[in-house]
Design a protein around this motif. Structure first.
Motif, mmCIF file in Angstrom:
data_model
loop_
_atom_site.group_PDB
_atom_site.id
_atom_site.type_symbol
_atom_site.label_atom_id
_atom_site.label_comp_id
_atom_site.label_asym_id
_atom_site.label_seq_id
_atom_site.Cartn_x
_atom_site.Cartn_y
_atom_site.Cartn_z
ATOM 1 N N GLY A 180 -3.517 2.438 -12.430
ATOM 2 C CA GLY A 180 -4.030 1.347 -13.244
ATOM 3 C C GLY A 180 -5.175 0.609 -12.579
ATOM 4 N N HIS A 181 -5.264 0.740 -11.269
ATOM 5 C CA HIS A 181 -6.370 0.142 -10.514
ATOM 6 C C HIS A 181 -7.546 1.111 -10.386
ATOM 7 N N GLY A 182 -7.417 2.258 -11.040
ATOM 8 C CA GLY A 182 -8.488 3.244 -10.995
ATOM 9 C C GLY A 182 -8.494 4.071 -9.731
ATOM 10 N N ASP A 183 -7.328 4.237 -9.129
ATOM 11 C CA ASP A 183 -7.212 4.970 -7.865
ATOM 12 C C ASP A 183 -6.076 5.982 -7.996
ATOM 13 N N ILE A 184 -5.886 6.808 -6.995
ATOM 14 C CA ILE A 184 -4.799 7.788 -6.993
ATOM 15 C C ILE A 184 -4.108 7.779 -5.629
ATOM 16 N N MET A 185 -2.888 8.316 -5.602
ATOM 17 C CA MET A 185 -2.138 8.365 -4.349
ATOM 18 C C MET A 185 -2.573 9.512 -3.455
ATOM 19 N N SER A 186 -3.076 10.578 -4.041
ATOM 20 C CA SER A 186 -3.382 11.798 -3.293
ATOM 21 C C SER A 186 -4.285 11.510 -2.101
ATOM 22 N N CYS A 187 -4.070 12.265 -1.036
ATOM 23 C CA CYS A 187 -4.847 12.191 0.204
ATOM 24 C C CYS A 187 -4.570 10.926 1.004
ATOM 25 N N ARG A 188 -3.591 10.151 0.577
ATOM 26 C CA ARG A 188 -3.221 8.974 1.358
ATOM 27 C C ARG A 188 -1.999 9.273 2.222
ATOM 28 N N ARG A 189 -1.976 8.710 3.385
ATOM 29 C CA ARG A 189 -0.795 8.791 4.247
ATOM 30 C C ARG A 189 0.149 7.673 3.824
ATOM 31 N N ALA A 190 1.420 7.993 3.706
ATOM 32 C CA ALA A 190 2.407 7.007 3.251
ATOM 33 C C ALA A 190 3.312 6.596 4.395
ATOM 34 N N CYS A 191 3.695 5.335 4.394
ATOM 35 C CA CYS A 191 4.641 4.798 5.380
ATOM 36 C C CYS A 191 5.801 4.174 4.624
ATOM 37 N N VAL A 192 7.013 4.569 4.977
ATOM 38 C CA VAL A 192 8.218 3.981 4.398
ATOM 39 C C VAL A 192 8.945 3.232 5.512
ATOM 40 N N ILE A 193 9.138 1.943 5.305
ATOM 41 C CA ILE A 193 9.818 1.100 6.289
ATOM 42 C C ILE A 193 11.247 0.890 5.815
ATOM 43 N N GLY A 194 12.187 1.474 6.527
ATOM 44 C CA GLY A 194 13.588 1.409 6.127
ATOM 45 C C GLY A 194 14.027 2.727 5.529
ATOM 46 N N PHE A 195 14.912 3.448 6.230
ATOM 47 C CA PHE A 195 15.326 4.773 5.781
ATOM 48 C C PHE A 195 16.785 4.752 5.315
ATOM 49 N N GLY A 196 17.086 3.720 4.510
ATOM 50 C CA GLY A 196 18.394 3.678 3.870
ATOM 51 C C GLY A 196 18.396 4.558 2.637
ATOM 52 N N LYS A 197 19.320 4.280 1.721
ATOM 53 C CA LYS A 197 19.468 5.159 0.562
ATOM 54 C C LYS A 197 18.245 5.120 -0.352
ATOM 55 N N ILE A 198 17.696 3.924 -0.579
ATOM 56 C CA ILE A 198 16.519 3.829 -1.443
ATOM 57 C C ILE A 198 15.276 4.298 -0.694
ATOM 58 N N GLY A 199 15.120 3.866 0.560
ATOM 59 C CA GLY A 199 13.963 4.280 1.346
ATOM 60 C C GLY A 199 13.873 5.781 1.515
ATOM 61 N N SER A 200 15.006 6.428 1.781
ATOM 62 C CA SER A 200 15.001 7.883 1.960
ATOM 63 C C SER A 200 14.675 8.597 0.653
ATOM 64 N N SER A 201 15.143 8.029 -0.474
ATOM 65 C CA SER A 201 14.818 8.618 -1.773
ATOM 66 C C SER A 201 13.327 8.496 -2.057
ATOM 67 N N ALA A 202 12.762 7.316 -1.778
ATOM 68 C CA ALA A 202 11.327 7.123 -1.998
ATOM 69 C C ALA A 202 10.516 8.066 -1.110
ATOM 70 N N ALA A 203 10.940 8.217 0.137
ATOM 71 C CA ALA A 203 10.227 9.106 1.062
ATOM 72 C C ALA A 203 10.251 10.543 0.564
ATOM 73 N N SER A 204 11.381 10.958 0.016
ATOM 74 C CA SER A 204 11.491 12.351 -0.436
ATOM 75 C C SER A 204 10.545 12.625 -1.609
ATOM 76 N N LEU A 205 10.405 11.655 -2.504
ATOM 77 C CA LEU A 205 9.529 11.868 -3.650
ATOM 78 C C LEU A 205 8.061 11.810 -3.231
ATOM 79 N N LEU A 206 7.728 10.932 -2.304
ATOM 80 C CA LEU A 206 6.356 10.900 -1.791
ATOM 81 C C LEU A 206 5.994 12.247 -1.165
ATOM 82 N N ARG A 207 6.916 12.788 -0.406
ATOM 83 C CA ARG A 207 6.655 14.086 0.220
ATOM 84 C C ARG A 207 6.538 15.181 -0.835
ATOM 85 N N ALA A 208 7.381 15.092 -1.874
ATOM 86 C CA ALA A 208 7.313 16.094 -2.940
ATOM 87 C C ALA A 208 5.976 16.045 -3.676
#
Length: 381
Positions: A180-208
């Motif tokens: 919506g800001h006219g940008d895309i996620m691709s080619c960006r490095r992602a950082c997830v802070i907190g590897f609990g149940k929600i954090g690990s799920s978010a990390a898995s989808l980012l990697r996918a």
């Protein structure tokens, strides 16, 4: 919500409250998100107990849900600052439920700071607290002692599906807002802070989605888990956020402070899976950065030589799009209702508690019967 679906949800909750009825004189106060479908849960709580008040979580109140919720019970304002004051909480309880046997259903440990005092001085009796979240679980568990029974749903097996789907809804919303800001996620490095149940799920989808993902968690056990799953793991938060174009806070315990914001890469998108009050120390940067709304739910923070984008004002980003976890959310709400009924029996010692396996099996079986075709005659065996 469609009328047929609402009827099914109501039937499911009724099966749970009939199996685990509260004592007739039980009153309740419920902290909750006011999002689609939540009035059905509140109505179930009101049938099972004398629901004295609803405390909607700040910044997760949908306008079209507030009105039906107010028809169930009085909705009062909720803030972390007010409910951290034991005197305020005591006065509030005496106003809303004087002299009652009271169960508090909490979401995020709002009543934890005052629990010791209200357990002693409240004119009624705090029968139990039922807590929904990991953040809240930690707040109650950190007390020197729990003066009343505290039932935690946070680590229930029934919550696993919800947490997994919440992680996915977080990434959906992050990507939608970036686009919506006219940008895309691709080619960006992602950082997830907190590897609990929600954090690990978010990390898995980012990697996918093809993004390189680095994980930071203050708990070394969680870091070893992330490492075993093939993630890059950082030993320091500054190392994790360095060069990251997407930063997601999933700790519930202030993942980003003023110094952390200053180290973000220029143009980084920052998002939270929970309330900004819990996840980010935004007050510390309020006077340091200019803020400009550059797209719906996207705010540019900038100062001389540095800028980043904050999504959804630092609040749970998935609530922008409804935070839907489908019918799996009803498993968690059903366990809360069951815990209210169990706690109201008054036979539990002070301290941390969980529902027993038989209770959870009944809830799961009823849910499968109601929402799937797995075994439609399960209750007739």
């Amino acid at each position: 919500m469609e009328e047929l679906e609402a009827s099914r949800v109501g039937h499911f909750f009724r099966s749970v409250t009939e199996r685990f009825p509260a004592a007739p004189d039980t009153a309740s106060i419920v902290v909750t998100h006011l999002v689609d479908g939540r009035p059905i849960f509140l109505s179930a709580a009101a049938r099972a107990t004398d629901l004295r008040a609803i405390l909607p979580k700040p910044r997760s109140v949908q306008a079209d849900v507030l009105t039906p919720a107010e028809k169930v019970a009085t909705c009062d304002p909720l803030s972390r600052a007010d409910f951290s004051d034991p005197g305020f909480v005591l006065e509030y309880l005496e106003n809303r439920a004087p002299g009652r046997n009271l169960v508090i259903a909490d979401v995020g440990g709002y009543f934890a700071p005052a629990l010791g005092r209200i357990a002693k001085e409240y004119s009624g009796r705090i029968v139990a607290v039922v807590e929904d979240t990991e953040n809240g679980h930690q707040r109650y568990a950190a007390l020197d002692d729990q003066p009343v029974p505290v039932f935690s749903v946070a680590r229930s097996p029934l919550k696993v599906a919800e947490d997994y789907l919440v992680g996915h809804s977080v990434i959906f919303s992050v990507e939608a807002l970036i686009r919506g800001h006219g940008d895309i996620m691709s080619c960006r490095r992602a950082c997830v802070i907190g590897f609990g149940k929600i954090g690990s799920s978010a990390a898995s989808l980012l990697r996918a989605k093809g993004l390189p993902v680095v994980v930071f968690d203050a708990d070394p056990v969680k870091r070893t888990q992330a490492l075993s799953m093939g993630y890059q793991v950082a030993g320091m938060l500054a190392e994790a956020t360095a060069g990251a174009g997407i930063v997601i806070g999933a700790t519930g315990n202030v993942s980003l402070s003023a110094a952390d914001f200053s180290r973000l890469a220029n143009g980084a998108y920052v998002a939270s899976v929970t309330s900004s009050d819990d996840e980010m120390d935004l007050d510390s940067v309020a006077d340091l950065y200019r803020r400009t709304r550059v797209a719906p739910h996207v705010t540019r923070y900038d100062t001389t030589g540095h800028y980043f984008y904050l999504l959804a004002d630092g609040n749970a980003v998935n609530f922008v799009h409804g935070a839907s976890a489908g019918s799996f959310i009803y498993l968690v709400q059903a366990e809360i209702l069951a815990d209210i009924g169990l706690a109201a029996k008054g036979s539990y010692a002070s301290g941390m508690h969980e529902a027993d396996p038989q209770t959870r099996m009944f809830i799961a079986d009823s849910w499968l019967t109601t929402f799937t075709q797995e075994h439609p005659h399960a209750h007739h065996r």
